[in-house]
Scaffold this motif. Structure first.
Motif, short mmCIF file in Angstrom:
data_model
loop_
_atom_site.label_atom_id
_atom_site.label_comp_id
_atom_site.label_asym_id
_atom_site.label_seq_id
_atom_site.Cartn_x
_atom_site.Cartn_y
_atom_site.Cartn_z
N TYR A 1 0.84 -1.20 0.00
CA TYR A 1 0.00 0.00 0.00
C TYR A 1 0.88 1.25 0.00
O TYR A 1 0.65 2.20 -0.76
CB TYR A 1 -0.86 -0.06 1.26
CG TYR A 1 -1.99 0.92 1.34
CD1 TYR A 1 -2.86 1.09 0.27
CD2 TYR A 1 -2.19 1.66 2.49
CE1 TYR A 1 -3.90 1.99 0.35
CE2 TYR A 1 -3.23 2.56 2.58
CZ TYR A 1 -4.08 2.72 1.51
OH TYR A 1 -5.11 3.61 1.59
N SER A 2 1.92 1.20 0.84
CA SER A 2 2.82 2.34 0.95
C SER A 2 3.57 2.57 -0.37
O SER A 2 3.73 3.70 -0.83
CB SER A 2 3.79 2.07 2.10
OG SER A 2 4.68 3.10 2.22
N ARG B 1 2.55 1.71 -3.32
CA ARG B 1 1.59 2.22 -4.30
C ARG B 1 1.38 3.72 -4.12
O ARG B 1 1.36 4.48 -5.08
CB ARG B 1 0.27 1.47 -4.12
CG ARG B 1 -0.78 1.91 -5.10
CD ARG B 1 -2.09 1.26 -4.80
NE ARG B 1 -3.15 1.99 -5.47
CZ ARG B 1 -4.24 1.45 -5.91
NH1 ARG B 1 -4.45 0.18 -5.77
NH2 ARG B 1 -5.16 2.17 -6.51
N ARG B 2 1.25 4.14 -2.86
CA ARG B 2 1.03 5.56 -2.59
C ARG B 2 2.23 6.38 -3.04
O ARG B 2 2.09 7.45 -3.63
CB ARG B 2 0.76 5.78 -1.10
CG ARG B 2 -0.54 5.11 -0.67
CD ARG B 2 -1.08 5.63 0.61
NE ARG B 2 -0.16 5.50 1.73
CZ ARG B 2 -0.49 5.74 2.98
NH1 ARG B 2 -1.71 6.12 3.26
NH2 ARG B 2 0.37 5.60 3.95
N THR B 3 3.43 5.85 -2.76
CA THR B 3 4.65 6.57 -3.18
C THR B 3 4.69 6.68 -4.70
O THR B 3 5.01 7.74 -5.25
CB THR B 3 5.90 5.81 -2.68
OG1 THR B 3 5.73 5.54 -1.29
CG2 THR B 3 7.16 6.62 -2.88
N VAL C 1 -4.95 6.55 -3.36
CA VAL C 1 -4.03 6.53 -2.19
C VAL C 1 -4.74 6.31 -0.85
O VAL C 1 -4.09 6.30 0.19
CB VAL C 1 -3.20 7.84 -2.11
CG1 VAL C 1 -2.38 8.05 -3.36
CG2 VAL C 1 -4.07 9.05 -1.83
N CYS D 1 -1.46 11.56 3.23
CA CYS D 1 -1.13 11.24 1.85
C CYS D 1 -2.15 11.85 0.87
O CYS D 1 -1.79 12.31 -0.21
CB CYS D 1 -1.10 9.73 1.69
SG CYS D 1 -0.37 9.25 0.13
N LEU D 2 -3.41 11.84 1.30
CA LEU D 2 -4.46 12.34 0.40
C LEU D 2 -4.29 13.83 0.10
O LEU D 2 -4.52 14.27 -1.03
CB LEU D 2 -5.84 12.08 1.03
CG LEU D 2 -7.05 12.52 0.23
CD1 LEU D 2 -7.12 11.82 -1.13
CD2 LEU D 2 -8.35 12.24 1.00
N ALA E 1 -1.35 14.40 -2.35
CA ALA E 1 -1.70 13.78 -3.64
C ALA E 1 -2.74 14.63 -4.36
O ALA E 1 -2.66 14.84 -5.58
CB ALA E 1 -2.23 12.37 -3.40
#
Lengths: 252, 332
Positions: B7-8, B10-12, B271, B277-278, B281
């Protein structure tokens, strides 16, 4: 210790849902609020937690009136496992870390201690292996464990649970009840709203029965059972039986 | 690799990819248009008679700054409004930003036609007054999520009627108002941005500092309060910040409401909902989309220019429908 003095709760000034409630929630015990639908159990719980204003009376936590406490101070004394509604798309670990919010100062950075406490809470709630999952990918039972871990991470003396077994299967219901028992054995004061009579009678140390806008009786399960008030309030016949697993109660 | 690491990662990846798109979009925004700009010549060429340099400094750079500011501000406002109101359809317009700004701009166009300098100030004041009115009504009626949305609808209806009335009595006001309603960056200069820069920077910094509070509000009022957050006060504060951000963006960009609606939606899917993070992003996503759409609006039919609001809606609408369609099929 939480003391409630002459408390009236509800939504309108003229017709409170519950009036003149006087009780002391016994420390280190499981107290269950019982009563028919709409009798004001949840409203009373929400009022004690400061989530809605009282109409009359006083709520004291360790001798201090909750009106004089900040929301943060209350959150350091009382945790609340509410009925599940929204499921945010966040990780389980993040969810449990929210339990540390009452202890964070600006700029709200979590300390190593907060992570340690959250991990311990996850282990205690038997949800440690879920910590990397997303909340949206969990079953109802798993989600309830995570919410419970969040509440444990809050490290409060008193834990309120509003119908914590709703939507759970029999196995998960028993797990939640065992957890409540364990928390009380560890010294927490646990207060629950339950609908299932047999579960309430079996788990509680103290029962508070509400009906017709009043607290009708507060006492041990045996005392409440013997009084016959449950039959009157719920319009059922509650029976008691001794089994090799202990005393069980059932309704006919 | 466990779920959290996946998940991390993917967010990166999403953050890096969006940042890369933003850099490429920004370069395109600076170079492309009715007149192509050679960046090397503009930056390192002669000082006197360097047309590329003049275009870059006085036309493209202000435009790029406007796209970056408006995109990041509107997307951040969208994240805040959708999270606080727990409503995926909420956008700056929901809390009265658009209608408040629109009414003030219409009044401005009627009272002082042709005075373009007044428009950003009028829009900013209107957006702020509109939101304050919505929040005051909501506060007096309990400040629940539902009352906020309903108060926003009621005020928007009244203000829209006000705009119609102004345009009916002073038909010339329609000219000034319609540009504002469609939204765009045509002829924008650094002077027009000055009013909005500080509200946007301050608003974004404050929202970032309140990201944990935003996450808590996502859990609902009862849970947030029982975790020690004064939920009602925080809801009002965050919506006021969202109004500041959206109002500041609307003041120079016009009603580009679509960014505040779809960017947080798309980013949430990519994300997740954790604000840490949101928020970045969405800021990157909003700035990227506006930059790319603005470049397209200037180059597709060059030397003519389409308002960016039209390009964004024409591209963004179908893209959004495609996303919904994809989700229906179970592909996320």
């Amino acid at each position: 210790m939480i003391e409630i003095r002459n408390l009236s709760v509800g939504f309108s000034e003229s017709e409170p849902v519950l009036s003149d409630v006087d009780m002391t929630l016994p420390e280190g015990k499981v107290t269950v609020f019982l009563g028919p639908n709409g009798c004001g159990k949840t409203t009373l719980m929400r009022t004690i937690l400061g989530l809605q204003p009282s109409k009359k009376g006083t709520i004291l936590i360790d001798g201090q009136d909750i009106q004089t406490m900040s929301v943060r101070e209350r959150a350091q004394k009382m945790a609340y496992l509410s009925q599940s509604d929204s499921i945010p798309a966040i990780s389980v670990m993040k969810m449990v870390m929210h339990g540390r919010f009452p202890y964070l100062n600006y700029p709200r950075r979590y300390r190593d201690e907060d992570y340690r406490i959250a991990e311990e809470a996850l282990k205690a709630a038997d949800a440690y292996e879920l910590r990397h999952r997303s909340m949206t990918k969990l079953s109802g039972g798993q989600r309830q464990k995570v919410y419970l871990a969040m509440v444990l991470a809050q490290q409060t003396e008193t834990i309120f649970m509003d119908e914590p077994t709703t939507y759970l299967d029999a196995g998960h219901q028993l797990e939640v009840m065992r957890m409540a028992r364990r928390l009380a054995d560890d010294g927490h004061t646990v207060v629950m709203v339950l609908h299932e009579l047999s579960q309430a009678l079996r788990t509680a140390d103290t029962l508070a029965v509400f009906d017709h806008g009043r607290m009708r009786l507060m006492g041990t399960p045996d005392a409440v059972y013997d009084s016959g008030i449950l039959n009157e309030v719920f319009n059922v016949s509650v029976k008691r039986a001794e089994t090799e697993d202990g005393t069980i109660y059932y309704c006919v | 690799m466990n779920n959290s690491q996946k998940y991390s990662t993917r967010r990166t990846k999403v953050l890096l990819l969006t940042a890369l798109l933003l850099v490429l979009g920004s370069l395109a925004c600076l170079c492309c248009g009715a007149e192509a700009v050679d960046l090397r010549k503009a930056l390192f060429g002669e000082t006197v008679g360097n047309t590329s340099k003049l275009i870059l400094l006085y036309v493209r750079l202000p435009r790029l700054c406007a796209c970056l500011l408006a995109g990041s501000a509107l997307a951040t406002a969208g994240v805040v409004i959708q999270t606080v109101l727990a409503n995926p359809l909420a956008a700056p317009g929901t809390i009265g930003v658009n209608s408040g700004a629109g009414l003030m701009v219409a009044l401005c166009a009627a009272i002082a036609p042709g005075n373009l300098k007044l428009v950003p100030v009028a829009a900013l004041i209107g957006a702020f007054l509109g939101t304050m009115l919505v929040m005051t009504i909501a506060e007096k009626t309990g400040a629940s999520r539902m009352t906020l949305v309903l108060a926003g609808m009621a005020i928007s209806t009244v203000f829209s009627a006000g705009i119609d009335a102004v345009v009916t009595f002073v038909p010339d006001a329609l000219t000034g108002y319609s540009d504002f309603r469609i939204g765009g960056f045509s002829g924008i200069g650094m002077n027009r941005l000055k009013v909005a820069v500080w509200p946007i920077v301050i608003g974004i910094v404050l929202v970032w500092l309140l990201r944990n509070e935003l996450d808590l509000l996502m859990l609902g009022t009862d849970r947030a309060t029982s975790l020690g957050l004064p939920a009602k006060k925080m809801r009002i504060l965050l919506l006021a910040l969202a109004s500041l951000l959206a109002g500041a963006a609307v003041s120079f960009a016009g009603l580009l409401g679509f960014v505040g609606l779809i960017i947080p939606h798309i980013m949430r899917r990519l994300v997740g909902e954790e604000s840490s993070c949101l928020l970045p992003a969405s800021m990157l996503g909003g700035a990227t989309v506006l930059t790319v759409c603005d470049t397209l609006s200037r180059t597709l039919f060059a030397p003519y220019e389409l308002p960016v609001g039209i390009v964004m809606s024409l591209l963004g609408g179908p893209f959004f429908v495609w996303l919904l369609w994809r989700r229906k099929g179970g592909h996320r």
